[in-house]
Design a protein around this motif. Structure first.
Motif, PDB file in Angstrom:
ATOM      1  N   PHE A 195       0.812  -1.209   0.000  1.00 22.57           N
ATOM      2  CA  PHE A 195       0.000   0.000   0.000  1.00 22.57           C
ATOM      3  C   PHE A 195       0.854   1.272   0.000  1.00 22.57           C
ATOM      4  N   PHE A 196       1.926   1.285   0.751  1.00 21.48           N
ATOM      5  CA  PHE A 196       2.712   2.516   0.902  1.00 21.48           C
ATOM      6  C   PHE A 196       3.783   2.686  -0.175  1.00 21.48           C
ATOM      7  N   TRP A 197       4.254   1.622  -0.792  1.00 25.29           N
ATOM      8  CA  TRP A 197       5.398   1.740  -1.699  1.00 25.29           C
ATOM      9  C   TRP A 197       5.090   1.446  -3.165  1.00 25.29           C
ATOM     10  N   MET A 198       3.980   0.815  -3.457  1.00 24.24           N
ATOM     11  CA  MET A 198       3.710   0.473  -4.857  1.00 24.24           C
ATOM     12  C   MET A 198       3.176   1.688  -5.616  1.00 24.24           C
ATOM     13  N   GLY A 199       3.425   1.713  -6.927  1.00 26.16           N
ATOM     14  CA  GLY A 199       3.022   2.836  -7.751  1.00 26.16           C
ATOM     15  C   GLY A 199       1.519   2.933  -7.924  1.00 26.16           C
ATOM     16  N   ASP A 200       0.994   4.166  -7.889  1.00 29.02           N
ATOM     17  CA  ASP A 200      -0.427   4.406  -8.073  1.00 29.02           C
ATOM     18  C   ASP A 200      -0.697   4.956  -9.478  1.00 29.02           C
ATOM     19  N   ARG A 201      -1.888   5.513  -9.686  1.00 28.58           N
ATOM     20  CA  ARG A 201      -2.247   6.032 -11.003  1.00 28.58           C
ATOM     21  C   ARG A 201      -1.327   7.173 -11.427  1.00 28.58           C
ATOM     22  N   LYS A 202      -0.991   8.062 -10.486  1.00 23.91           N
ATOM     23  CA  LYS A 202      -0.116   9.183 -10.809  1.00 23.91           C
ATOM     24  C   LYS A 202       1.244   8.685 -11.286  1.00 23.91           C
ATOM     25  N   ALA A 203       1.789   7.694 -10.583  1.00 29.06           N
ATOM     26  CA  ALA A 203       3.091   7.138 -10.977  1.00 29.06           C
ATOM     27  C   ALA A 203       3.006   6.488 -12.357  1.00 29.06           C
ATOM     28  N   LYS A 204       1.876   5.836 -12.640  1.00 27.69           N
ATOM     29  CA  LYS A 204       1.729   5.192 -13.940  1.00 27.69           C
ATOM     30  C   LYS A 204       1.721   6.221 -15.064  1.00 27.69           C
ATOM     31  N   MET A 205       1.055   7.346 -14.864  1.00 26.74           N
ATOM     32  CA  MET A 205       1.030   8.390 -15.883  1.00 26.74           C
ATOM     33  C   MET A 205       2.436   8.949 -16.128  1.00 26.74           C
ATOM     34  N   GLU A 206       3.210   9.074 -15.057  1.00 28.73           N
ATOM     35  CA  GLU A 206       4.600   9.533 -15.209  1.00 28.73           C
ATOM     36  C   GLU A 206       5.411   8.518 -16.006  1.00 28.73           C
ATOM     37  N   ASP A 207       5.173   7.223 -15.731  1.00 29.01           N
ATOM     38  CA  ASP A 207       5.895   6.175 -16.457  1.00 29.01           C
ATOM     39  C   ASP A 207       5.617   6.251 -17.951  1.00 29.01           C
ATOM     40  N   VAL A 208       4.358   6.448 -18.311  1.00 27.81           N
ATOM     41  CA  VAL A 208       3.982   6.524 -19.726  1.00 27.81           C
ATOM     42  C   VAL A 208       4.610   7.743 -20.385  1.00 27.81           C
ATOM     43  N   ALA A 209       4.602   8.882 -19.680  1.00 29.77           N
ATOM     44  CA  ALA A 209       5.197  10.100 -20.234  1.00 29.77           C
ATOM     45  C   ALA A 209       6.694   9.926 -20.463  1.00 29.77           C
ATOM     46  N   MET A 210       7.367   9.280 -19.527  1.00 30.96           N
ATOM     47  CA  MET A 210       8.802   9.049 -19.678  1.00 30.96           C
ATOM     48  C   MET A 210       9.079   8.119 -20.856  1.00 30.96           C
ATOM     49  N   TYR A 211       8.248   7.110 -21.002  1.00 28.66           N
ATOM     50  CA  TYR A 211       8.421   6.196 -22.130  1.00 28.66           C
ATOM     51  C   TYR A 211       8.237   6.927 -23.461  1.00 28.66           C
ATOM     52  N   GLU A 212       7.267   7.807 -23.533  1.00 29.90           N
ATOM     53  CA  GLU A 212       7.032   8.545 -24.780  1.00 29.90           C
ATOM     54  C   GLU A 212       8.225   9.424 -25.142  1.00 29.90           C
ATOM     55  N   ARG A 213       8.871  10.024 -24.137  1.00 32.34           N
ATOM     56  CA  ARG A 213      10.076  10.811 -24.417  1.00 32.34           C
ATOM     57  C   ARG A 213      11.201   9.923 -24.941  1.00 32.34           C
ATOM     58  N   GLU A 214      11.325   8.744 -24.360  1.00 31.48           N
ATOM     59  CA  GLU A 214      12.355   7.817 -24.832  1.00 31.48           C
ATOM     60  C   GLU A 214      12.089   7.379 -26.270  1.00 31.48           C
ATOM     61  N   GLU A 215      10.817   7.182 -26.595  1.00 32.09           N
ATOM     62  CA  GLU A 215      10.477   6.775 -27.951  1.00 32.09           C
ATOM     63  C   GLU A 215      10.832   7.865 -28.957  1.00 32.09           C
TER      64      GLU A 215
END
Length: 512
Positions: free
Chosen positions: A469-489
């Motif tokens: 509950f305290f350490w796993m990624g939530d929706r906000k973290a997932k959106m950041e992950d997708v944005a970072m991936y798009e920059r890498e692409e």
């Protein structure tokens, strides 16, 4: 629509080492491992760079190139690879008593034989992880691993003494380490953060069906065709996957070789254009495994393996002692585990959109509750089957979100060559759960009975929910992950465009 060569979702940024350029506007201090865990950084999107299509430098595509590089072919190949590995693990569960009958077998010996498979995976995964991140190919080491699985299964099939069973089982686990580490890394090479969960979920149907479907397959084949039939089944699937891997084309490997070939020219062009060349980042296994988000992912991974493997050496004995079931009938009961595997892609889809935290917390709590229900004595057989369906439904929701979490942790380190090492950590965690689950369950069942085996497992599941509950990624973290991936692409496509221009210029100048 067939994906083009340039549209394959491939991570290349670290392949070129310190020759890969980084646009300063797309990186910040928060793009370090610790920084991004605190929250998103404010970045400026890179401009879209058109990719030339230099027909004059294009090479002839291999036979059936579109099919052999298609994302569905990759997913099905990895699905069957994981199925083959896990069905080899689980297919002996219901027939273990008959295999060990003349060797003085009991639940403890069975637990050790189940656990030694996990020991093989634990010992081999780090090695394959490090080697794979240094190689341009994932599939070739996978083929070697599956060949080893074939040989080890043949040895296990003809073994007449207990120690040889242990040796064969260990090397089956070693081969499994190659399949898991390299197969999951190949999936990460092939799919982006926005669809990683659902594609992993599809591939993991093979994992769940192999692990939980192995026992019913083994029992039914044993009763219908004899004691060697389950092993022939495993050998046939291993051969099929070897053929599919031989046909598969890794676009990632081709592009890595291109970048290495033109590394000097890429550096010169980027410096001339005023683009900063970012120093290569190296991330150790220790840094990966001590990240809070990775700790949460590793926890869920271990819990899933522990939950399932704690039942595998004990449930057959419990069903045989209480209901006097045959091996085939025990296998049919285990089908209850496999029915809910269809939720794996759904779990991946949910995690792609809402993050892994809530899904994993609910799944772990649900699995613990069903284990408590299973501990209730004097249930009819149909009640046990329904409870096992609930356990299978819960555990099928564990892993698809976790693989996306692990990919995100690697992406945030900046070390884009660490994916296989990260999945080696996943393998170790899963194998650790498989290792301690059957051993602990075997001793508890032998001393206290099946009831306390289930209660102990439930308590362990509940105890680790706060970490998730305290350490796993939530929706906000997932959106950041997708944005970072798009920059890498965008950066990947820019590099490939530069290579196409370099090749065109060399050809125009008459260079070889």
């Amino acid at each position: 629509m067939q994906p083009s060569h340039n549209d394959q979702q491939v991570d290349l940024a670290n392949t070129a080492g310190d020759l890969v350029p980084a646009n300063p506007s797309t990186f910040s201090d928060d793009d370090t491992l610790s920084g991004l865990e605190k929250g998103p950084s404010t970045t400026v999107s890179s401009p879209k760079i058109p990719i030339p299509e230099p027909a004059d430098v294009a090479e002839k595509e291999p036979f059936l190139y579109s099919l052999r590089t298609h994302k569905y072919f990759i997913t099905v190949t990895i699905l069957l690879s994981l199925f083959t590995d896990m069905v080899t693990y689980g297919i002996i569960i219901p027939i273990m008593p008959s295999i060990l009958e003349h060797m003085g077998g009991d639940s403890t010996k069975t637990g050790v034989l189940v656990a030694v498979y996990a020991a093989g995976i634990m010992s081999s995964s780090p090695i394959f992880g490090v080697l794979s991140d240094k190689m341009s190919s994932r599939r070739k080491p996978m083929i070697i691993g599956l060949t080893g699985l074939l040989i080890a299964t043949i040895i296990f099939m003809f073994a007449q003494v207990y120690w040889l069973l242990i040796v064969a089982r260990f090397f089956q686990g070693v081969s499994g380490g190659a399949v898991w580490t390299l197969g999951l890394a190949l999936m990460t090479d092939s799919f982006g953060a926005d669809e990683m969960g659902i594609q992993m979920g599809k591939a993991l149907i093979g994992h769940t069906m192999g692990m939980l479907g192995g026992p019913p397959i083994g029992g039914l084949l044993h009763d219908a065709f004899g004691p060697k039939a389950p092993f022939y089944f495993c050998l046939a699937f291993a051969a099929l996957v070897i053929v599919m891997l031989s046909l598969l084309i890794e676009v990632r490997g081709d592009e890595m070789q291109e970048i290495r070939k033109y590394a000097v020219e890429l550096r010169a062009r980027d410096l001339a254009n005023g683009i900063e060349v970012k120093e290569v980042v190296h991330t150790s296994l220790w840094k990966l495994v001590t990240t809070p988000r990775m700790i949460a992912a590793v926890t869920v991974t271990t819990l899933e393996a522990f939950d399932l493997s704690s039942l595998e050496p004990t449930l057959p004995y419990y069903l045989k002692d209480r209901f006097n079931l045959t091996e085939g009938q025990i296998g049919l009961v285990f089908i209850a585990f496999t029915l809910p595997t269809i939720v794996s892609p759904l779990a991946g889809w949910v995690s792609d959109r809402y993050g892994a935290k809530i899904l994993c917390c609910c799944a772990v709590i649900s699995a613990g509750c069903f284990m408590l229900v299973l501990s209730i004595e004097n249930k009819p057989l149909w009640g046990i089957v329904l409870t096992l369906v609930g356990i299978g439904l819960s555990t099928s929701s564990f892993i698809a979100p976790i693989l996306g979490e692990i990919s995100a942790v690697v992406r945030r380190t900046g070390d884009k060559a660490a994916y296989a090492r990260a999945f080696a950590i996943f393998n170790i965690a899963f194998s650790f759960g498989m290792l301690i689950g059957p051993i602990i369950a075997g001793y508890i069942y032998h001393g206290l009975g099946f009831k306390w085996n289930c209660i102990t497992t439930a308590c362990i599941l509940f105890a680790f929910v706060p970490i998730i509950f305290f350490w796993m990624g939530d929706r906000k973290a997932k959106m950041e992950d997708v944005a970072m991936y798009e920059r890498e692409e965008e950066e990947r496509k820019r590099i490939l465009a530069e290579i196409a221009i370099i090749k065109a210029e060399k050809k125009a100048a008459g260079e070889a």
